[in-house]
Scaffold this active site. Structure first.
Site, PDB file in Angstrom:
ATOM      1  N   GLU A 123       0.459  -1.187   0.171  1.00 43.25           N
ATOM      2  CA  GLU A 123      -0.153   0.041  -0.009  1.00 43.25           C
ATOM      3  C   GLU A 123       0.738   1.482   0.158  1.00 43.25           C
ATOM      4  OE1 GLU A 123      -3.470  -0.165  -0.893  1.00 43.25           O
ATOM      5  OE2 GLU A 123      -3.617  -2.231  -0.240  1.00 43.25           O
ATOM      6  N   HIS A 183       1.711   2.256  -3.418  1.00 41.40           N
ATOM      7  CA  HIS A 183       0.510   2.974  -3.943  1.00 41.40           C
ATOM      8  C   HIS A 183       0.317   4.643  -3.790  1.00 41.40           C
ATOM      9  CE1 HIS A 183      -1.402  -0.313  -5.949  1.00 41.40           C
ATOM     10  NE2 HIS A 183      -1.842  -0.799  -5.064  1.00 41.40           N
TER      11      HIS A 183
END
Length: 360
Positions: free
Chosen positions: A15, A18
C-alpha cells in the site's frame, strides 16, 4: 506471530507503494489503512491523510481523494468538487499516472522479493551444480528410460540447460507431464522421452505436496561467490522463475492436474508462516520473499477489483482512446468483487478442512 510478521509488513509496503507514487503524481490520500473494517486507532497527518489500523488484519488499502466508487470513475459528487480540489483527485490524473499508481503496489512487492533474494545471493553465493547424473534410483522413471550415471543432460524439450537446478525446476513442478531429454554420453547425444511420475511427498510438518520426480541425483556442486550486480541479476531471474511456476501451478489446478486443496488462504499462510519461523530467520525471510511474489502475482491477475483489473481497463482505454462506459466498469467490478470474495470463502473453507482436527 509468523503470520503477522509476514503479511503485516508486506501489505503495508504494498500500500505504501501506491501511496508514494500517488503522492508523487500530486494525488491526495484521504486514508491509509492496515486492515479492513472498523478503525482501532489512527492519526491524521498535516496533509489530511488518516493513518489507521483496522480490525480485520487481512489486507489494507489507500483511499485516494475522489476515489468514490469501485471502478474509480467520475461521479456527480466528484464533478461537484471545486476545480482546485478536483485536480488533486485520482480521476483527474492522466491515464499513464493512474496506471503507475495502480501498478506501484505489486511492483513494490516484486522489488521486496528481488531485494531479499539479491541479498541472499550476495551473502551466500550461488550453488553451481552441473547437469550431470550422479545417481539413478532403481525402478525409477530414469532407470526404466535408460539414463545412466555420468550422463550429462544438455537440453530439456529442446531448450538447452546448464545446471542441475534448471532440470529440477522443470521436473518438480510438472508431475504427469511428458518430457524429452537430450543427454550427452561419451561424446554422443541420445534422446529420451517419458512422462514425469507424480509423487506425493511430505515435509517435516506433515504438509503434503504433489511433485514430479525422475529418480536421478546430482553431485553436491560448489558455492560460487557473486558480486552485487550478478546477485541482483540472479534475483530478477529467480523472481521470474517463481512467477512462471505460479502460473503453471494455477493452470494445473484449473485443468485438474493438481487437486484444488493445494490452494491456500490466510489460515494456510498463517500455518506455513509459523512453521518457517520455527526453522530460523533465513528460512522465514525466504518464505516472506515467496509470499511477496505471491501477493504481486495475485494482484496482477486481470480480475476487476484487483490492481490487474484496473490495469486491464487502462490498457483497453489506451487502445480504444476512450474509457469503457461507467456502467460496464461498475458491473465488471461488482462481479470481480463477488468472485474475489467467493474465492476467499472457498480457500478459507479449504484451509479449515485441511487442518489436522479434520483428519487430513
Amino acid at each position: 506471530m509468523g503470520f503477522l510478521l509476514v503479511l503485516g509488513p508486506l501489505v503495508t509496503l504494498h500500500e505504501l507503494g501506491h501511496y508514494l507514487v500517488g503522492r508523487w503524481c500530486g494525488v491526495r490520500a484521504d486514508a491509509f489503512s492496515i486492515g479492513f473494517g472498523k478503525e482501532l486507532f489512527g492519526i491524521t497527518d498535516k496533509r489530511g491523510t488518516r493513518w489507521k489500523i483496522s480490525a480485520l488484519p487481512l489486507g489494507g488499502y489507500v483511499q485516494f481523494a475522489g476515489d468514490m466508487n469501485p471502478a474509480s470513475q467520475p461521479s456527480e459528487e466528484w464533478l461537484a468538487l471545486p476545480e482546485q480540489e478536483r485536480a488533486k483527485t485520482f480521476q483527474a490524473q492522466p491515464l499513464w499516472q493512474r496506471a503507475l499508481i495502480v501498478a506501484a503496489g505489486p511492483v513494490t512487492n516484486l522489488l521486496i522479493a528481488i531485494g531479499i533474494l539479491a541479498a541472499f545471493n550476495f551473502a551466500y553465493g550461488k550453488l553451481n551444480i552441473p547437469p550431470v547424473i550422479a545417481l539413478v534410483q532403481e525402478d525409477s522413471a530414469a532407470a526404466k528410460a535408460g539414463l545412466d550415471i555420468g550422463d550429462r543432460v544438455i537440453a530439456v524439450n529442446g531448450d538447452p540447460i546448464e545446471s542441475f537446478d534448471e532440470l529440477r525446476d522443470i521436473v518438480v513442478p510438472n508431475p504427469g507431464t511428458d518430457v524429452d531429454l537430450t543427454v550427452e554420453r561419451e561424446g554422443a547425444q541420445k534422446e529420451y522421452s517419458f512422462t514425469i511420475p507424480t509423487l506425493v511427498e511430505q515435509d517435516r510438518f506433515g504438509n503434503e505436496f504433489q511433485v514430479g520426480r525422475l529418480g536421478v541425483g546430482s553431485s553436491p556442486g560448489e558455492i560460487i561467490a557473486v558480486g552485487p550486480v550478478e546477485a541482483i541479476t540472479l534475483a530478477f531471474k529467480q523472481t521470474g522463475d517463481i512467477m512462471v511456476m505460479m502460473v503453471q501451478g494455477v493452470w494445473q489446478i484449473i485443468t485438474g492436474r493438481r487437486p484444488v486443496d493445494e490452494l491456500g488462504g490466510p489460515i494456510k499462510i498463517a500455518k506455513y508462516s509459523g512453521e518457517q519461523l520455527s526453522l530460523g530467520w533465513r528460512q522465514f525471510v525466504s518464505f516472506a520473499a515467496l509470499i511477496s511474489i505471491n501477493l504481486a502475482f495475485i494482484n496482477l491477475l486481470p480480475i476487476p477489483a484487483l490492481d490487474g483489473g484496473h490495469l486491464a481497463f487502462y490498457a483497453a482505454e489506451a487502445l480504444r482512446r476512450k474509457p469503457a462506459s461507467a456502467r460496464s466498469q461498475e458491473w465488471a467490478f461488482r462481479l470481480g468483487i463477488a468472485f474475489v470474495l467467493s474465492l476467499m470463502v472457498f480457500v478459507t473453507v479449504n484451509d479449515v478442512i485441511s487442518l489436522p482436527i479434520f483428519g487430513s
